[in-house]
Design a protein around this motif. Structure first.
Motif, PDB file in Angstrom:
ATOM      1  N   LYS A  61       7.685  -3.203  -1.019  1.00 10.67           N
ATOM      2  CA  LYS A  61       7.348  -3.500  -2.415  1.00 10.67           C
ATOM      3  C   LYS A  61       6.133  -4.392  -2.567  1.00 10.67           C
ATOM      4  O   LYS A  61       5.350  -4.219  -3.478  1.00 10.67           O
ATOM      5  CB  LYS A  61       8.559  -4.169  -3.058  1.00 10.67           C
ATOM      6  N   TYR A  62       5.972  -5.375  -1.713  1.00  9.18           N
ATOM      7  CA  TYR A  62       4.839  -6.291  -1.865  1.00  9.18           C
ATOM      8  C   TYR A  62       3.743  -6.010  -0.859  1.00  9.18           C
ATOM      9  O   TYR A  62       2.841  -6.813  -0.699  1.00  9.18           O
ATOM     10  CB  TYR A  62       5.320  -7.743  -1.751  1.00  9.18           C
ATOM     11  N   ILE A  96       3.381  -5.978   2.464  1.00  9.49           N
ATOM     12  CA  ILE A  96       3.093  -6.996   3.473  1.00  9.49           C
ATOM     13  C   ILE A  96       3.200  -6.396   4.859  1.00  9.49           C
ATOM     14  O   ILE A  96       2.405  -6.701   5.741  1.00  9.49           O
ATOM     15  CB  ILE A  96       4.084  -8.161   3.336  1.00  9.49           C
ATOM     16  N   THR A 140      -9.095   0.135  -1.733  1.00 11.22           N
ATOM     17  CA  THR A 140      -8.797  -1.265  -2.038  1.00 11.22           C
ATOM     18  C   THR A 140      -9.743  -2.212  -1.324  1.00 11.22           C
ATOM     19  O   THR A 140     -10.282  -3.122  -1.921  1.00 11.22           O
ATOM     20  CB  THR A 140      -7.355  -1.585  -1.602  1.00 11.22           C
ATOM     21  N   GLU A 141      -9.917  -1.967  -0.015  1.00 10.52           N
ATOM     22  CA  GLU A 141     -10.721  -2.897   0.774  1.00 10.52           C
ATOM     23  C   GLU A 141     -11.819  -2.138   1.473  1.00 10.52           C
ATOM     24  O   GLU A 141     -11.652  -0.962   1.809  1.00 10.52           O
ATOM     25  CB  GLU A 141      -9.881  -3.494   1.895  1.00 10.52           C
ATOM     26  N   GLU A 148      -9.822  -7.233  10.759  1.00 13.13           N
ATOM     27  CA  GLU A 148      -8.513  -7.890  10.759  1.00 13.13           C
ATOM     28  C   GLU A 148      -7.513  -7.206  11.665  1.00 13.13           C
ATOM     29  O   GLU A 148      -6.313  -7.452  11.547  1.00 13.13           O
ATOM     30  CB  GLU A 148      -7.964  -7.910   9.339  1.00 13.13           C
ATOM     31  N   PRO A 173      -3.319   3.901  -8.327  1.00 17.25           N
ATOM     32  CA  PRO A 173      -4.283   4.195  -9.397  1.00 17.25           C
ATOM     33  C   PRO A 173      -5.736   3.975  -8.978  1.00 17.25           C
ATOM     34  O   PRO A 173      -6.641   4.509  -9.615  1.00 17.25           O
ATOM     35  CB  PRO A 173      -3.907   3.212 -10.507  1.00 17.25           C
ATOM     36  N   CYS A 197       1.298   7.077 -10.373  1.00 16.64           N
ATOM     37  CA  CYS A 197       2.001   5.796 -10.447  1.00 16.64           C
ATOM     38  C   CYS A 197       2.083   5.282 -11.872  1.00 16.64           C
ATOM     39  O   CYS A 197       2.811   4.343 -12.153  1.00 16.64           O
ATOM     40  CB  CYS A 197       1.287   4.757  -9.592  1.00 16.64           C
ATOM     41  N   CYS A 198       1.300   5.862 -12.773  1.00 18.18           N
ATOM     42  CA  CYS A 198       1.236   5.321 -14.115  1.00 18.18           C
ATOM     43  C   CYS A 198       2.095   6.108 -15.083  1.00 18.18           C
ATOM     44  O   CYS A 198       2.678   5.538 -15.996  1.00 18.18           O
ATOM     45  CB  CYS A 198      -0.200   5.347 -14.629  1.00 18.18           C
ATOM     46  N   LEU A 219       6.080   2.906  -6.568  1.00 23.72           N
ATOM     47  CA  LEU A 219       5.443   2.926  -7.879  1.00 23.72           C
ATOM     48  C   LEU A 219       5.432   4.315  -8.502  1.00 23.72           C
ATOM     49  O   LEU A 219       5.146   4.446  -9.687  1.00 23.72           O
ATOM     50  CB  LEU A 219       3.984   2.460  -7.767  1.00 23.72           C
ATOM     51  N   GLN A 279       6.428   7.388 -10.369  1.00 16.05           N
ATOM     52  CA  GLN A 279       7.443   7.470 -11.417  1.00 16.05           C
ATOM     53  C   GLN A 279       8.273   8.733 -11.324  1.00 16.05           C
ATOM     54  O   GLN A 279       9.442   8.727 -11.659  1.00 16.05           O
ATOM     55  CB  GLN A 279       6.752   7.438 -12.789  1.00 16.05           C
ATOM     56  N   ILE A 314      12.350  -9.139   0.826  1.00 11.14           N
ATOM     57  CA  ILE A 314      11.824 -10.170  -0.058  1.00 11.14           C
ATOM     58  C   ILE A 314      12.178  -9.842  -1.490  1.00 11.14           C
ATOM     59  O   ILE A 314      11.943  -8.741  -1.964  1.00 11.14           O
ATOM     60  CB  ILE A 314      10.292 -10.240   0.053  1.00 11.14           C
ATOM     61  N   GLU A 363      18.061 -10.847   0.942  1.00 13.76           N
ATOM     62  CA  GLU A 363      17.337 -11.923   1.616  1.00 13.76           C
ATOM     63  C   GLU A 363      18.271 -13.056   1.971  1.00 13.76           C
ATOM     64  O   GLU A 363      18.124 -13.715   2.986  1.00 13.76           O
ATOM     65  CB  GLU A 363      16.226 -12.430   0.690  1.00 13.76           C
TER      66      GLU A 363
END
Lengths: 316, 385
Positions: free
Chosen positions: B90-91, B93, B119-120, B128, B262, B269-270, B306, B308, B330, B335
């Motif tokens: 979800k986050y 990570i 994104t990057e 990294e 998106p 996702c929207c 995300l 739908q 998390i 948790e």
């Protein structure tokens, strides 16, 4: 700008929380609802950035400019750069002041001509933009704006860009809200109980666990933030002191607890499958009185005691 | 002789086949191999590319995913020509860590990389990457770390169920130096390894100049550009055999980050019933076609939490070969659950492909949990549930 003592102390205390809000940069999403409105918090954050000396741009789409500027001192009002999309959203009057490209064009223009120094952009509101623009375009524009400092295009060091977006949660389905919150570095959800507002702040630092905290606050008439403790303890209706915790082992007919001696005896017990040297000796040592083993056989009436092998009859 | 003449394809092979036939009168079956032909073409020889090995079960050529524990779960590794889809947590990570281990494995083995992200910047992603644990000393540290975690607990608890303490937490097969490496998540990969590697980056905001021009097409423009980019790289560098590769044949590792979000211009996702709801599935279909005809393997991370419309997730799963879902603890009530206190999340193996096979390579264990220790990402069997 003259501030009252309480407000100055309030700003001193609030620096701990709000510094982390705006210092991270990126997109800060303010999610509000009908009961707990977020425009006053947005204006308080705008005032704080203006007092810190940052450039502040406002994209006003939902309320008129007079209504937004209401409550701010003249000094702060002079520092705000206001882009008005409320009065003429489709640019029918065709004046030179209107920026081409609508709100997104204004966003990109702000980023292109930014001087070195931190910039805060307040979007009032993201809901309006979501209803008028495709969600993917908006997400791409917000991402480009908030990650602008990573872009190696310009040689001049560009300051950190913070984007404060006001989002009315109830107007949208879970899709756009989820997409925007996955883009946001910080998410502030407004709520509260009994007349006291709270902000649940979720910080997503890249590649680290998200941290969240709940902060109770209230906003003073001059749009300064006042941090507060939570609601008083005795107003919580959940704990009921009359029922003592029940111990289920009190009325049993058998004993579930071990005394110390019993525990020691249990620990020292050798389990049947644990092989120790004594056990090995006991198994290997022949027991007295049993040199050989006997088989006792009682023949049945139907038993055939013929000693011949029945397979001899097979003709292979 | 007539039989030899008709089945010989090159002039060299026919002549030498006749010559060898006259030498040995034992059998009329002659081997047509590198001894016979004088050209440099490889012919029916075993393809030996660095960092790959044939699967022991069905002979497919496999590459390592960068995590030896994950390789074991997938039956030895990821087959060349297939797609590994990771459903992000979800986050977001832990899924970037799997993504980066895959790319780092490519750099360590000398494969060519293609990194695509909206994104990057891919150059930042490559900076990294985790550092590989190549020394024997580090491997000993890792082993000690594992055993220290195991023995104190197992001595206390497993007195009656003592058979369970003999079971390993995870089958860790032998890690040879040529297939499957361990990575240290706290250190960065040395700069010289990145510079020595051959990589191509695709950063969507740079490739799409103007967002106002929208072409009426079934695929979103970002996906079309990415497919063209991948196709160009495959064609120019000869991964599909079109340009004969002068040097040793190599594998192309493709990594696509956050596909379907998106930022790629896709609105699954929207909205639940968007205008381009088939864009992602068509992209995956075309991508798999490109992969099947070239020596490449692809990893894709997708934020399925995300999306739908759940039918899109089902279609995406069917269109990918291997699908793994990460669920982190998390923010959920697990948790604080004491059963899960050692772990950071669960791994769900949603799909394993059947490649030239009637059955797929399922492993026996289904309850898997992962944890990110200070240095290493480990996957273990969750005995409790």
């Amino acid at each position: 700008v003259t501030l009252s003592e309480g407000a100055r102390a309030g700003i001193g205390r609030e620096l701990g929380m709000l510094d982390s809000l705006l210092s991270l940069g990126g997109l800060v999403l303010l999610r509000d609802s009908v009961e707990w409105e977020g425009r006053s918090l947005l204006k308080a954050l705008v005032k704080k950035s203006a007092l810190c000396g940052e450039q502040v741009h406002i994209l006003g789409c939902e309320v008129s400019e007079e209504e937004f500027r209401e409550g701010f001192d003249s000094d702060i009002n002079n520092r705000l750069v206001y882009h008005d999309f409320f009065r003429d959203p489709l640019n029918w009057s065709k004046t030179e002041e209107a920026l081409p490209g609508g709100p997104l064009g204004a966003l990109r223009a702000i980023c292109k001509r930014t001087d070195p120094g931190p910039v805060t952009i307040a979007l009032d509101s993201l809901s309006w933009l979501l209803l008028h623009l495709p969600c993917t375009t908006l997400c791409q524009a917000l991402h480009a704006v908030s990650h602008q400092d990573a872009c190696p295009g310009d040689s001049s060091p560009v300051g950190k860009v913070s984007v404060l977006g006001l989002l009315h949660e109830e107007l949208h389905g879970p899709g756009p809200v989820g997409a925007l919150s996955s883009l946001a570095q910080t998410e502030v959800t407004l709520g509260g109980t009994k007349g006291q507002a709270s902000a649940h702040i979720l910080c997503r630092r890249p590649r680290q666990r998200p941290t969240d905290q709940t902060q109770w606050f209230s906003i003073l008439p001059d749009f300064s933030l006042d941090l507060q403790e939570g609601p008083s303890v005795e107003s919580q209706p959940y704990s009921d002191p009359h029922i003592p915790p029940v111990d289920p082992t009190t009325h049993l007919t058998f004993n579930l607890h071990l005394s110390k001696k019993e525990r020691e005896a249990k620990d020292s017990l050798i389990l049947p499958f644990q092989f120790s040297s004594e056990k090995q000796q006991a198994l290997l040592r022949p027991r007295p009185g049993q040199a050989t083993s006997h088989i006792f056989y009682e023949p049945d009436a139907y038993d055939d005691l013929d000693q011949e092998d029945p397979d001899d009859d097979l003709d292979i | 002789m007539a039989a030899v003449a008709t089945c010989g394809s090159g002039a060299g092979t026919t002549g030498s086949a006749v010559a060898t036939a006259s030498k040995s009168n034992v059998t009329s079956f002659q081997r047509r191999g590198p001894r016979a032909s004088g050209t440099n073409d490889s012919g029916p020889r075993l393809v030996s590319i660095a960092g790959t090995r044939p699967s022991v079960r069905n002979g497919q050529l496999l590459v390592s995913t960068g995590l030896p524990a994950l390789d074991q779960l997938l039956g030895g590794g990821l087959a060349i020509g297939t797609v590994l889809l990771i459903e992000e947590d979800k986050y977001n990570i832990y899924s970037p860590l799997l993504f980066k281990c895959f790319l780092a494995e490519g750099i360590v083995n000398g494969h060519t990389l293609l990194v695509a992200s909206a994104t990057e910047d891919p150059a930042n992603i490559l900076q990294e990457l985790p550092a590989p644990l190549l020394d024997d000393n580090s491997k000993k540290e890792f082993d000690e770390d594992v055993y220290n975690h195991k023995t104190p607990e197992s001595n206390i608890k497993m007195k009656i169920a003592w058979r369970y303490q003999l079971l390993p937490k995870m089958e860790i097969g032998p890690v040879s130096s040529r297939f499957g490496h361990y990575y240290d998540a706290s250190k960065r990969i040395p700069q010289e390894l990145i510079e020595a590697s051959n990589w191509h980056g695709f950063f969507l905001p740079e490739k799409i100049s103007s967002t106002l021009k929208v072409e009426p097409c079934s695929l979103t423009p970002g996906y079309i550009k990415l497919l063209q980019f991948i196709q160009n790289i495959i064609y120019e560098e000869g991964f599909d055999g079109s340009n004969p590769q002068k040097k040793q044949r190599n594998v192309l590792r493709i990594g696509i980050q956050n596909l379907g979000s998106p930022l790629w211009g896709d609105d699954i996702c929207c909205a639940e019933n968007g205008s381009n709801s088939h864009s992602l599935t068509k992209f995956l279909y075309v991508l798999r076609g490109l992969l099947r005809t070239s020596l490449s393997a692809c990893i894709i991370t997708m934020p399925t939490h995300l999306i739908q419309n759940k039918t899109i997730i089902a279609r995406v799963t069917n269109l990918s070969d291997t699908v793994i879902g990460l669920e982190s603890f998390i923010g959920s009530e697990r948790e604080t659950n004491p059963l899960y206190k050692d772990y950071h999340g669960l791994i769900h193996i949603r799909q394993i492909p059947r490649l030239n096979n009637l059955i797929c390579d399922e492993s026996d264990v289904k309850d898997l949990a992962f944890k990110l220790k200070r240095k290493l990402f480990t996957i273990e069997v969750d005995f409790i549930s």
